[in-house]
Structures are given as C-alpha cells and as structure tokens.
Design an enzyme around this catalytic site. Structure first.
Site, short mmCIF file in Angstrom:
data_model
loop_
_atom_site.label_atom_id
_atom_site.label_comp_id
_atom_site.label_asym_id
_atom_site.label_seq_id
_atom_site.Cartn_x
_atom_site.Cartn_y
_atom_site.Cartn_z
N ASP A 1 47.49 -39.45 94.12
CA ASP A 1 47.45 -38.28 93.26
C ASP A 1 47.44 -38.66 91.79
O ASP A 1 48.07 -39.66 91.40
CB ASP A 1 48.65 -37.37 93.53
N TYR B 1 56.73 -46.18 99.39
CA TYR B 1 56.79 -45.35 98.19
C TYR B 1 58.24 -45.20 97.75
O TYR B 1 59.18 -45.25 98.56
CB TYR B 1 56.26 -43.94 98.48
N ASP C 1 54.61 -30.38 94.66
CA ASP C 1 55.16 -31.25 93.62
C ASP C 1 55.38 -30.41 92.36
O ASP C 1 55.03 -29.22 92.33
CB ASP C 1 54.27 -32.46 93.36
N ARG D 1 54.73 -35.80 99.31
CA ARG D 1 55.13 -34.50 98.76
C ARG D 1 55.36 -33.48 99.88
O ARG D 1 56.21 -32.60 99.75
CB ARG D 1 54.14 -33.99 97.72
#
Length: 318
Positions: free
Chosen positions: A39, A67, A81, A175
């Site tokens: 993203d 992550y 998000d 997310r």
C-alpha cells in the site's frame, strides 16, 4: 542489462508501480517487475526483479512475509486503515480494555482463518479492481479466503494502540487482520502504520532506498547489491547432470535418473512428487529449476535461467 533481484525499501507515498517506474529510469532498462503490491502508506521490503529475474516475480509473491504494524483500537474505517473514512469510534471502550483479554484475542489469530479481502484492494471481480468499485461507491460480495498467520506477537501495548509483529502466508491483508481483531474485541480497529520487514530471504536491514540505488549506480557499486537468480533460489537443493544429460538440460527437456550425477556431494537422497531443484550441467553452470514428477520418473523444467555470467550484469555465477 541487470538480471536478478534488488531489495528495495519502499518509502511511504510511493506505490509499488512508482518504484518500478523510477527504477526503470535509474537502471535504464524496461524489464523490471515487483513481487507484490505494498500500500502507498506502507513502507519496507519490496523485492524487485530485473531482466531474467522477472521470471521469479510470481514465486517471490507466494513466499511468506513478516510485518510490524500498529493496530489502533476504538476506530474502524472503510479502508481498514487510518487513511479512510471513519465508520465507528469507541475510544473509551478501547481504553477500558483489559490488556490480558486484548492479548489473548490478538494471539488467538495465530493459525488458519478465513479472511474476507477488503474492498480497497487490487483484487479483481468480473475484471474490475475492487478499489475502483469502492471509489465509485459500490460494494460487492467477496468470498472469504483461507490465510495463515504463522506467527503473531505483541511488541508493545499502550491502549488504544497495539504494536504487533506478524508472519503470514501470501494473500494476507494486515489491515483486514487489524479490522478483524477490532471486531473480535468489540471496539473496532484499524491499521495505523505498516512496515514490511521480510519477504522470504530479503530483510529490511539489507534494503535500499531509491536514492541510495541511484547513488550506487553513479559509483559503479550497484552490481554487488543485486542478488543473482541463483541466490534467490538457494532454498532448492542442487542437482548436477552427467555429461550425457547436458544436452537435455541445455534444451530445456526433461531429465532422467541415469543422466544425473547422484554421487556428487549434496545430491538429494529423497525425491517426492512436485519437489523442485536447482539444476546445473556437468561443468557446474546453473541452468534452471526442475520439478520431479514421480509418475513418469523424470525431472521436468519449471523455470529456465540460462545466464552467461560473462555477458550479464547481476547474472548467476557457477
């Protein structure tokens, strides 16, 4: 032309396509591809394939990733998000959470679970990207996909924020994981920040920003930062052909047991259907990846990489 993989640190504000476009200008070559979108607001590891290395794009996109994310509880948005439109807010409930309860719920997501892809994603339904439909105010039904959370841990908890580290299978949306955790806790939740720290063997501490890549190019120091195709495939065991098998390997034809040097050091002792191996000719030149087919008792080419190290920058060396 460069051939191999370069470990790029994607900075916030760039799309994955932006990274590829700028790299084409820096390296003066068109054959470049990334290994899975990150993203625009996210940052971190983005392996980019160059030249012959573009044949590895799909393979690297399938590998596990790690992550570090900041989960903001007490707030849910349409994009899952903090860049999106707020749908619900319940900060007081998030602040009142029992930390032990929150930890139990978060860690309980380890394992397989069915995740519904977000509308704001690049997935396509009937040929149209979900994000384009979402921007047009449309929402379509999405089928849940089984994803795997291999590891999940809490790095820090200062409610309403929780910093987590997640290692997951391909196709996992962090997310969406944050949104699902918020739903489970009854407070709502969304992702505030995302850093990708690992894709397969590529680590964030070894990654390069685009400006650094440009500087290395100007100093003739870029070649040593490009991983060869062979290095990217080193998790596959090595197999060597005998001289009589070199022609089959050179032409990308199936190879048979009698054409392989199975007495060479490191030769696999166990072969299972579907297993993949790095194949070298009798002179030790890497040629490609072959896949074992038990039914026919042969090794069939999966991806061929006949690179001449004297010709190509960033090429595999025997």
């Amino acid at each position: 032309m460069y051939h191999g993989i370069i470990n790029v640190y994607k900075e916030p504000g760039y799309t994955s396509h932006d990274v590829v476009a700028r790299l084409r200008g820096i390296l003066k070559q068109k054959k470049i591809g990334h290994t899975g979108t990150l993203d625009p607001a996210a940052e971190g590891v983005l392996p980019v394939c160059l030249g012959m290395g573009t044949r590895l794009c799909d393979m690297l996109a399938d590998r596990t990733k790690t992550y570090e994310a900041v989960l903001l509880l007490g707030c849910s948005t349409d994009t899952q998000d903090t860049t999106g439109t707020i749908l619900t807010e319940n900060r007081e409930k998030a602040l009142a959470l029992d930390p032990e309860t929150a930890e139990k719920v978060i860690l309980g997501f380890k394992g397989d679970y069915d995740q519904i892809p977000p509308m704001y994603s690049a997935l396509k339904v009937d040929g149209k990207k979900l994000c384009d439909l979402a921007r047009a105010g449309k929402e379509v039904e999405r089928k849940a996909r089984r994803v795997q959370i291999l590891e999940i841990s809490i790095l820090n908890m200062e409610l309403p924020r929780v910093s987590i580290r997640v290692t997951c299978s391909k196709g996992t949306y962090i997310r969406t994981l944050c949104d699902d955790i918020g739903r489970e806790l009854g407070t709502g939740g969304c992702m505030e920040h995302l850093l990708r720290t690992r894709v397969d063997r590529f680590l964030v501490e070894d990654s390069l920003k685009l400006d650094e890549i440009e500087q290395l190019r100007d100093m003739d120091g870029l070649e040593e930062k490009i991983y060869t195709v062979e290095e990217a495939l080193e998790t596959y065991p090595a197999v060597y052909t005998l001289p009589e098998g070199d022609k089959n390997l050179k032409n990308g034809n199936p190879c048979f047991r009698q054409q392989l040097d199975l007495l060479r050091d490191g030769a696999p002792e166990v072969w299972e259907d579907g297993d993949r191996f790095r194949f070298y000719n009798s002179e030790g030149r890497f040629k490609g990846v072959y896949q074992y087919q038990e039914e026919k008792h042969w090794w069939k080419p999966w991806k061929m990489f006949d690179l001449d190290p004297d010709t190509f920058k960033g090429a595999a060396r025997p």
